[in-house]
Design a protein around this motif. Structure first.
Motif, mmCIF file in Angstrom:
data_model
loop_
_atom_site.group_PDB
_atom_site.id
_atom_site.type_symbol
_atom_site.label_atom_id
_atom_site.label_comp_id
_atom_site.label_asym_id
_atom_site.label_seq_id
_atom_site.Cartn_x
_atom_site.Cartn_y
_atom_site.Cartn_z
ATOM 1 N N MET A 149 12.018 51.265 28.496
ATOM 2 C CA MET A 149 12.095 50.966 27.071
ATOM 3 C C MET A 149 13.373 51.565 26.519
ATOM 4 O O MET A 149 13.774 52.646 26.889
ATOM 5 N N ALA A 150 14.004 50.860 25.608
ATOM 6 C CA ALA A 150 15.250 51.341 25.033
ATOM 7 C C ALA A 150 15.030 52.651 24.303
ATOM 8 O O ALA A 150 13.958 52.927 23.785
ATOM 9 N N THR A 151 16.122 53.442 24.226
ATOM 10 C CA THR A 151 16.009 54.759 23.602
ATOM 11 C C THR A 151 15.510 54.660 22.176
ATOM 12 O O THR A 151 14.641 55.419 21.754
ATOM 13 N N MET A 152 16.050 53.743 21.363
ATOM 14 C CA MET A 152 15.633 53.659 19.968
ATOM 15 C C MET A 152 14.157 53.343 19.856
ATOM 16 O O MET A 152 13.449 53.871 19.013
ATOM 17 N N LYS A 153 13.657 52.489 20.728
ATOM 18 C CA LYS A 153 12.239 52.161 20.657
ATOM 19 C C LYS A 153 11.401 53.390 20.937
ATOM 20 O O LYS A 153 10.380 53.633 20.297
ATOM 21 N N LEU B 186 -2.358 44.470 22.344
ATOM 22 C CA LEU B 186 -1.201 43.600 22.449
ATOM 23 C C LEU B 186 -0.265 43.960 21.308
ATOM 24 O O LEU B 186 -0.710 44.145 20.172
ATOM 25 N N GLY B 187 1.047 44.064 21.586
ATOM 26 C CA GLY B 187 1.982 44.449 20.540
ATOM 27 C C GLY B 187 3.329 43.793 20.708
ATOM 28 O O GLY B 187 3.658 43.273 21.775
ATOM 29 N N ARG B 188 4.127 43.839 19.636
ATOM 30 C CA ARG B 188 5.481 43.303 19.685
ATOM 31 C C ARG B 188 6.279 43.801 18.490
ATOM 32 O O ARG B 188 5.708 44.311 17.514
ATOM 33 N N GLN B 189 7.590 43.664 18.587
ATOM 34 C CA GLN B 189 8.454 43.940 17.451
ATOM 35 C C GLN B 189 8.563 42.674 16.619
ATOM 36 O O GLN B 189 8.854 41.591 17.133
ATOM 37 N N LEU B 190 8.323 42.794 15.307
ATOM 38 C CA LEU B 190 8.411 41.636 14.426
ATOM 39 C C LEU B 190 9.857 41.159 14.353
ATOM 40 O O LEU B 190 10.779 41.957 14.151
ATOM 41 N N ASN B 191 10.035 39.859 14.542
ATOM 42 C CA ASN B 191 11.373 39.256 14.546
ATOM 43 C C ASN B 191 12.253 39.830 15.642
ATOM 44 O O ASN B 191 13.483 39.803 15.551
ATOM 45 N N ASP C 18 11.646 40.878 24.986
ATOM 46 C CA ASP C 18 11.517 42.125 25.734
ATOM 47 C C ASP C 18 10.751 43.183 24.946
ATOM 48 O O ASP C 18 10.231 44.138 25.527
ATOM 49 N N ASN C 19 10.699 43.058 23.633
ATOM 50 C CA ASN C 19 10.024 44.039 22.785
ATOM 51 C C ASN C 19 8.592 43.625 22.475
ATOM 52 O O ASN C 19 8.122 43.717 21.345
ATOM 53 N N GLN C 20 7.886 43.145 23.482
ATOM 54 C CA GLN C 20 6.456 42.878 23.371
ATOM 55 C C GLN C 20 5.767 43.496 24.577
ATOM 56 O O GLN C 20 6.382 43.688 25.618
ATOM 57 N N TRP C 21 4.484 43.813 24.420
ATOM 58 C CA TRP C 21 3.812 44.564 25.471
ATOM 59 C C TRP C 21 2.307 44.348 25.439
ATOM 60 O O TRP C 21 1.726 43.885 24.460
ATOM 61 N N VAL C 22 1.688 44.743 26.542
ATOM 62 C CA VAL C 22 0.248 44.937 26.622
ATOM 63 C C VAL C 22 0.044 46.373 27.087
ATOM 64 O O VAL C 22 0.805 46.879 27.916
#
Length: 233
Positions: free
Chosen positions: A1-5, A208-213, A217-221
Motif C-alpha cells: 500500500m502506498a505510504t500516504m494511504k 469491502l472498501g475503496r477510495q472514492l473517485n 488499486d485503492n480497493q480492497w477486501v
C-alpha cells in the motif's frame, strides 16, 4: 500500500481498539479494551496488486490507559516487501454508555523504516479525538474522529477525520459502514459485517472498501479477528 494511504488508515484506525467496537473500523470509538487485560486484533487486506497482514495487541493495565504496539507487513507483486510499526496510547475523558455518549484522546506514531529512513527515524506522529454516541439500546452506535498527523518526511500536517456507524442486526451479527480520510485526498469508505463467535471474547469480520473517485488499486477486501479476554492480570 502506498505510504500516504498508510498514513491515512493508521492514525484514525488504531486502532481504535475498544471492547465492543474496533475491528473492522478505521474510525475509532470512545471505549477501551477491558481493564487489567489485553486484546489482539489481526487482519489481512487484499488489494489488486498487494496484500497486507497486521497484528495489533493492546493492553489496559490501569483501567483508563490503553497502550497499543503492533506491526504490519505489505507484500506487493512488483515491489519489495515492506513493514510498518505502530505505537499508540489512548485514554477517555468520558466512557461511552448505552443511550449516552463518550469522548477520549489518542496519540501515537507510525514508523516506516523502508521509506526515506533518515527522515522517518522518529516516525509520523498523530493525535485524534474519538467521539461516540449510542442510540436505541446500542442497536445503533455512531463514531466521529477528528485529528492531525504530522509527516516528518515532508514536515507537513494533515487534518484527519472519520465517521462510522455500527448497526446491530442480531445478538451475534453487526453491520458496519464508515468513511474517512484527510483534508488533502479523496476519502476512503468501507462496509462489512462483524460476527461474534464467542460473545465478549472472539469475533471475526469481513469488509469491502475503496477510495472514492480513486483508482482500482485503492480497493480492497479485508478479513479480521479480535480476541478480548475479560482479565489477564
Amino acid at each position: 500500500m502506498a505510504t500516504m494511504k498508510k498514513l491515512l488508515l493508521l492514525p484514525i484506525l488504531l486502532y481504535a481498539h475498544p471492547a465492543w467496537s474496533a475491528r473492522p473500523f478505521v474510525t475509532d470509538d470512545a471505549r477501551l479494551t477491558n481493564a487489567e487485560s489485553c486484546q489482539l486484533e489481526s487482519w489481512t487486506r487484499i488489494y489488486p496488486n498487494s496484500t497486507e497482514f497486521w497484528a495489533l495487541p493492546a493492553c489496559n493495565p490501569t483501567g483508563n490507559l490503553e497502550v497499543t504496539l503492533g506491526a504490519g507487513l505489505s507484500m506487493a507483486s512488483d515491489t519489495k516487501d515492506t513493514s510498518d510499526y505502530v505505537i499508540q496510547a489512548k485514554t477517555l475523558f468520558k466512557a461511552l454508555e448505552t443511550n449516552g455518549w463518550g469522548i477520549g484522546f489518542a496519540i501515537g506514531k507510525v514508523y516506516h523504516p523502508a521509506v526515506t529512513p533518515s527522515a522517518n527515524q522518529l516516525g509520523n506522529t498523530y493525535a485524534y479525538i474519538p467521539f461516540s454516541a449510542s442510540f436505541n439500546d446500542d442497536k445503533i452506535v455512531m463514531h466521529l474522529n477528528a485529528g492531525v498527523l504530522h509527516d516528518h518526511a515532508s514536515n507537513k500536517d494533515n487534518m484527519t477525520w472519520g465517521v462510522g456507524g455500527e448497526f446491530k442486526a442480531s445478538p451475534r451479527f453487526t453491520g458496519v459502514l464508515e468513511v474517512y480520510g484527510d483534508h488533502q485526498s479523496n476519502p476512503f469508505t468501507q462496509a462489512g459485517i462483524r460476527m461474534s463467535v464467542i460473545p465478549d471474547l472472539f469475533q471475526v469480520d469481513a469488509t469491502l472498501g475503496r477510495q472514492l473517485n480513486g483508482v482500482n488499486d485503492n480497493q480492497w477486501v479485508s478479513f479480521g479477528l479480535r480476541i478480548t479476554p475479560d482479565k489477564l492480570f
